[in-house]
Design an enzyme around this catalytic site. Structure first.
Site, PDB file in Angstrom:
ATOM      1  CG  ASP A 213      -2.146   0.927   1.003  1.00  0.00           C
ATOM      2  OD1 ASP A 213      -2.455   1.258  -0.160  1.00  0.00           O
ATOM      3  OD2 ASP A 213      -2.772   1.320   2.007  1.00  0.00           O
TER       4      ASP A 213
ATOM      5  CD  GLU B  13      -1.805   0.210  -3.974  1.00  0.00           C
ATOM      6  OE1 GLU B  13      -2.756   0.667  -3.320  1.00  0.00           O
ATOM      7  OE2 GLU B  13      -1.946  -0.642  -4.867  1.00  0.00           O
TER       8      GLU B  13
ATOM      9  NE  ARG C  54      -9.144   2.430  -7.810  1.00  0.00           N
ATOM     10  CZ  ARG C  54      -8.622   1.546  -6.975  1.00  0.00           C
ATOM     11  NH1 ARG C  54      -7.728   1.950  -6.078  1.00  0.00           N
ATOM     12  NH2 ARG C  54      -8.981   0.270  -7.014  1.00  0.00           N
TER      13      ARG C  54
END
Length: 374
Positions: A150, A187, A239
């Site tokens: 992450d 990420e 996104r």
């Protein structure tokens, strides 16, 4: 490692450009980032030096730990990690499995600003956890390692009142084989989740990113107010953000080269998409990959005003087999509630013509106003 040290004039110019109280962020955040009387100013040349400064600020003069921090902090970062960034660029698919590198601002509520100097760069992220009153400005983040851990460039978890302003975040919009969805690259650029709210993301230049940012970590993490304004997004996949519930106000942004989808408004979220410029974009406004709780949007004063504009600006649409809603009729599907802050958007054309002079790093934190559009 070579560090690029700023001149005294550069440092003074950046500090002068930052207002004494940065409460007007043009969005939901009202943070001053610790820029108050009693703030301690420090300079750091490396990730570890930033970490050490923050940890030292958690204890008082007697060595006793103080909840939320002992004093506000303003950290000027003048390190340079271009060598790490260039090495990562030559080994894109090898970055996923590396250890993530980042500064964690955890349980710090006294106020903190991290301000990069012109010419600085970072191959590490800034992760804000259980904190508030945080500002990150003029930082250049490139090719973050540790996607499997992450390794976001900027992550905001359970942290209200955060301002992400005038940064550059970049990688390679690329897919590496290795997982079922071939997603072993990097990420997110900016993830805002786990109850974080009242966050402003402004004047950033984000490019070459596959997954730009989350607004919400899950279908139950839905309550937040976010503003995205005067950002440039180029060659990005998706996104922008992926919105799970809450309110998103996006104005005066430039979207050029969306290769997957842009706004993905889900879980009954509401988005006001205002005075933006869209071009070369696939599915710029949509609701998809959700069960049935599609969000809604209000489209206001963008360069695209009707379906007839799609060919002019190279706007295209895809239709997945799963339930979805596209803005392919370019009509409102909802009404955004009243906005609690003052803002003055410029025209979408001015965004196209002028925003590149203001967004990103080394712009001395300058802002675009109507007077600059003439």
């Amino acid at each position: 490692m070579k560090y690029l040290l700023p001149t005294a004039a550069t440092g003074l110019l950046l500090l002068a450009a930052q207002p004494a109280v940065a409460a007007n962020t043009g969005g939901y955040a009202t943070t001053d980032g610790g820029e108050t009387s009693g703030a301690v100013k420090k300079t750091a040349r490396s990730l570890q030096e930033i970490v050490d400064i923050i940890e030292a600020a958690k204890v008082d003069s007697k060595g006793k730990k103080v909840k939320g921090g002992a004093y506000p902090l303003i950290i000027t970062y003048n390190g340079n990690e271009d060598s790490l960034i260039k090495a990562a660029e030559k080994n894109i698919c090898g970055q996923w499995s590396k250890d993530a590198r980042g500064v964690q601002i955890k349980e710090f509520t006294k106020g903190i600003t991290i301000l990069g100097t012109n010419g600085s760069s970072a191959n590490f992220g800034v992760w804000i956890v259980n904190s508030s009153d945080v500002v990150v400005r003029n930082m250049r983040f490139g090719y973050m390692p540790g996607g499997a851990q992450d390794g976001d460039a900027i992550r905001v978890d359970n942290s209200p009142n955060v301002w992400i302003d005038h940064n550059e975040i970049f990688a390679k919009n690329f897919e590496c084989k290795g997982t079922p969805d071939n997603d072993t690259t990097f990420e997110s650029a900016v993830d805002i989740k786990k109850g974080s709210t009242n966050v402003t993301v402004s004047y950033n230049y984000i490019h070459g990113i596959k997954k730009v940012g989350l607004s919400g970590a899950s279908n139950t993490d839905t309550g937040r107010n976010l503003t995205y304004h005067h950002n440039i997004y180029r060659d990005v996949n998706s996104r922008l953000p992926l919105q799970r519930g809450g309110l998103v106000h996006a104005y005066n942004n430039l979207y050029d080269g969306i290769t997957g989808s842009g706004f993905n408004v889900r879980q009954k979220g509401i988005a006001l998409i205002e005075s933006n410029w869209f071009e070369n974009a696939l599915n710029p406004v949509t609701a998809r990959n959700d069960s049935s709780n599609f969000g809604t949007w209000e489209l206001r004063n963008n360069n695209v005003t009707k379906p007839a504009d799609f060919s002019k600006y190279n706007i295209t649409w895809g239709r997945p087999s799963t339930p979805h809603v596209n803005a392919d009729d370019w009509k409102n599907t909802g009404k955004f509630p009243s906005i609690s802050y003052k803002y003055s958007p410029v025209s979408a054309q001015c965004v196209k013509d002028k925003l590149a002079n203001y967004a990103g790093v080394s712009k001395n934190l300058a802002v675009l106003t109507a007077a600059n559009c003439k």
